[in-house]
Scaffold this active site. Sequence first.
Site, PDB file in Angstrom:
ATOM      1  N   HIS A 231       0.812  -1.420   0.030  1.00  0.00           N
ATOM      2  CA  HIS A 231      -0.044   0.062  -0.162  1.00  0.00           C
ATOM      3  C   HIS A 231       0.916   1.225   0.061  1.00  0.00           C
ATOM      4  O   HIS A 231       0.836   2.318   0.917  1.00  0.00           O
ATOM      5  CB  HIS A 231      -1.044   0.023   1.171  1.00  0.00           C
ATOM      6  N   ASP A 304      -6.007  -3.862   0.170  1.00  0.00           N
ATOM      7  CA  ASP A 304      -5.890  -3.902   1.372  1.00  0.00           C
ATOM      8  C   ASP A 304      -7.321  -3.800   2.012  1.00  0.00           C
ATOM      9  O   ASP A 304      -7.738  -3.132   3.009  1.00  0.00           O
ATOM     10  CB  ASP A 304      -5.264  -2.654   1.645  1.00  0.00           C
TER      11      ASP A 304
END
Length: 424
Positions: A231, A304
């Site tokens: 991320h 995520d």
Amino acid sequence: MDNFLLKNAHLYHHQCFEDVDILIQDGKIKEIGKNIESNGEIIDLNGKLVSHNFFDMHVHLREPGYEYKETIETGSLSALYGGYGTIIAMANTIPCMDDVDTIRDFKERVLKNGYVNIYTYSAISEELKGQKVVDIENNIKEDIVVGFSDDGKGVQKDEIMEEAMKRAKEVDSIIVAHCEDESELHGGCIHEGKYAKEHQLIGINNASEYKQVDRDLQLVRKYHNRYHVCHISTKETVELLRQAKKEGLNVSGEACPHHLILTDENIKECHPNYKMNPPLRSKEDLLALIKGLNDNTITVLSTDHAPHSQEEKNQPIQKAPFGIIGIQHAFSLMYTYLVKRNLVDLKTILNGLTMGPSKVLRMNGDVNEGDIANLCIFDLDKEYIIEEKDIKSKSINTPFLGVKVYGKIYANIVNGQLTRMEEE
């Protein structure tokens, strides 16, 4: 296994689009070509987009231990409805995915309740405490394990990450790193920017991410191991990864839809559904991520997907947990906000969902004759509104509720099995 003919498909494979028919027999792609005939079921797609179904390298399924947030069944159903065929679960469960017994238990649960192909990471450190490296050599022998990650926490001790990288190199596995220097956090809840200052909130600076990325890449230069950054949210991280790739290091990185679409200035009313880790950053960071995606610095798009209960999220933003769900609507959001606005082309998005992650995972992400059929089908012209009633996850913590998007899923074929969503 299903037998059917997909007529008039707009297929993305071999890095290009092609208008073809696709014959599926006994769950395999028997033929790809023009004017294919069949005595079996014929599904006329009328030019709908067909691609290898997607890979998500970064999913929190919450089972075991947090089944009130999500389960393998509900999380993988969300993935199915998002066009995904393969997902990788993070290790921050209870018990933690740090030993063979827990990993084998997870595999049994997956075989019983999974709607898509599900793998997992082993933790890097025991109980994600960052104090002792797990039994890397034995954990990687489990066929459901594809690498090592302490996602949810950064590995704070340099010597622990160095040992993990060295041992992962020896078994030719990958470290998938949540990069977060806790000495830089100071109890922050959103990005250290304009919005935080206006609302008297403690901010999270960019250094909290890129300092650990820099440390880790120095270790990769020493051990030449496989390494992947989770991320990515900051311009500095993008540049560090760009330089590492130019050096020829075996490194990769992922961006999430929310970091490519939203900034901290999009936060509304301090709503906790805008709170995720890493946080929504500045416009400058967002533009750096888009540039990194377009120049192939960032080759993986992951969600995520991080479910939380409504009770947990319905707290002041300072107290609510980090994380949002994302796997069911990721493609539609990126198609709407990136492709249709000419910020990123469709090929780049599809590569980030298929060829990029499959290369990192050493799996097949292209579409070829003879393969088991793993295909997703989207109607790019069909618009819809993301509504709570349609969400397959157990949780609804997303800032995109009520948003109109384009690119509705029509069907998903996983391991030769067709699931139609056109009536949904």
